[in-house]
Write an enzyme that holds these catalytic residues in place. Sequence first.
Site, PDB file in Angstrom:
ATOM      1  N   HIS A  22      -3.416  -5.845   1.033  1.00 52.60           N
ATOM      2  CA  HIS A  22      -2.769  -6.047   2.334  1.00 52.60           C
ATOM      3  C   HIS A  22      -2.745  -7.523   2.749  1.00 52.60           C
ATOM      4  CE1 HIS A  22      -2.519  -1.821   3.745  1.00 52.60           C
ATOM      5  NE2 HIS A  22      -3.522  -1.641   2.908  1.00 52.60           N
ATOM      6  N   CYS A  69       0.838  -1.197   0.000  1.00 51.35           N
ATOM      7  CA  CYS A  69       0.000   0.000   0.000  1.00 51.35           C
ATOM      8  C   CYS A  69       0.879   1.255   0.000  1.00 51.35           C
ATOM      9  CB  CYS A  69      -0.966  -0.054   1.181  1.00 51.35           C
ATOM     10  SG  CYS A  69      -2.389   1.024   0.971  1.00 51.35           S
ATOM     11  N   GLU A 106      -1.030  -8.846   5.014  1.00 51.12           N
ATOM     12  CA  GLU A 106      -0.918  -8.956   6.483  1.00 51.12           C
ATOM     13  C   GLU A 106      -2.284  -8.893   7.153  1.00 51.12           C
ATOM     14  OE1 GLU A 106      -0.483  -6.275   4.795  1.00 51.12           O
ATOM     15  OE2 GLU A 106      -0.983  -4.469   5.941  1.00 51.12           O
TER      16      GLU A 106
END
Lengths: 84, 228
Positions: free
Chosen positions: B195, B86, B197
Site C-alpha cells: 500500500h 491490494c 498510499e
Amino acid sequence: MKKVKVYVTLRESVLDPQGSAVMGALHSMNYNEVKDVRIGKFLELQIEESGRDIDTVVKEMCEKLLTNTVIEDYRYDVEEVTSK
Amino acid sequence: MKFAVIVFPGSNCDLDMYHAIKDELGEEVEYVWHDETDLSKFDAILLPGGFSYGDYLRCGAMANQSNVMSEVVKAAEAGKPVLGICNGFQVLTEAGLLPGALLRNKNLKFMCRTVDLQVVNNETQFTSQYKKDEVIQIPIAHGEGNYYCDEETLASLKANNQIVFTYASENPNGSLEDIAGIVNEKGNVLGMMPHPERASNDIMGGTDGLALFKSIVKQWRETHVNHA
C-alpha cells in the site's frame, strides 16, 4: 427446473496450503494413508427452463464469474428437480 | 491532473488513497461509485484496497462484474494510468487487465506489517521517481496476496520487464519469484499488493510510497501539459 451442482477445485499446478494443513492434521491423527487433500468449493444452482441451452449457460456462468480459470478447474452435474 | 478513486461496496482504503492524492500530492481527486458508467473526465484511475463485495466467491470476482469495470477497461485500453492496490490488484487480475491471480497466503495468515520492496523496474510511468533496485519500505495488509501465474506467463512477464516490485528481505505470502507488483505489457496498468498510499506522510511511519504517485503525475505532465 434443474438443479446444477458445480464443483470447483484449484488446478493441479496450484499449491493448496489449506489442503496441506488439513492433510497434516489427518496425519497427526494417524490417518497416514492420506496422500493428498485438495479443498474446493461446491455450488448448487436452481435453474429454470429459459429456452437457452443449459450447458452453454452453465459454462458461461462458470467462466465469467463462478470460477477463475487461471487457478481453478470446474465440473458440474445437471439433475432434474421433480416437484412433489 | 484528475484522479478517480473507484469505490466498491466493501472498499476500505479509498479514504487513504483520496488523502494521499489530495493532501500529500496536491492533485484533484474524486470518489467514483462502482455503478458509474463514465470515467472519461479522469486522467488516472485508482482501485483501492479493501474487501469488495465481501470478497465472497473469490477476491475481486464480483467487483469485476460492476458497471464501472467496463469503463476501467476502456481507460486502460486508451492508455490512461490504472493502478490497483491490494484488492484493486485482485480486481485487475479478475478483469484480465493483468495476467495471473492472487492466491491465499502460503502460511494461511493475514499479513499486516511494513515490508522491504525492491524496485526492479524503474522505467514505468509508476516508478520513474525511484532508483533502479532501490529498496523501499511499504506496508502490506492482505490474506490473499500470493501471486501466481503459469510458467509461460512468468516467462513473458520477465521478457517484457513487467515485474515492477519484488519482496526484498522476506516473502510474506509465498508469491511466485517474490513478485509484489506487475504492469501490463503496455505499461499503463500496475497492480501491487503493498500500500504506497499508507506510506505518504512521516506520521504514517514513512513516505516511500509518495514517489509512485509523483511518477504518475510527472509522466502525465510531460505528455499533456508540455505539449498543450
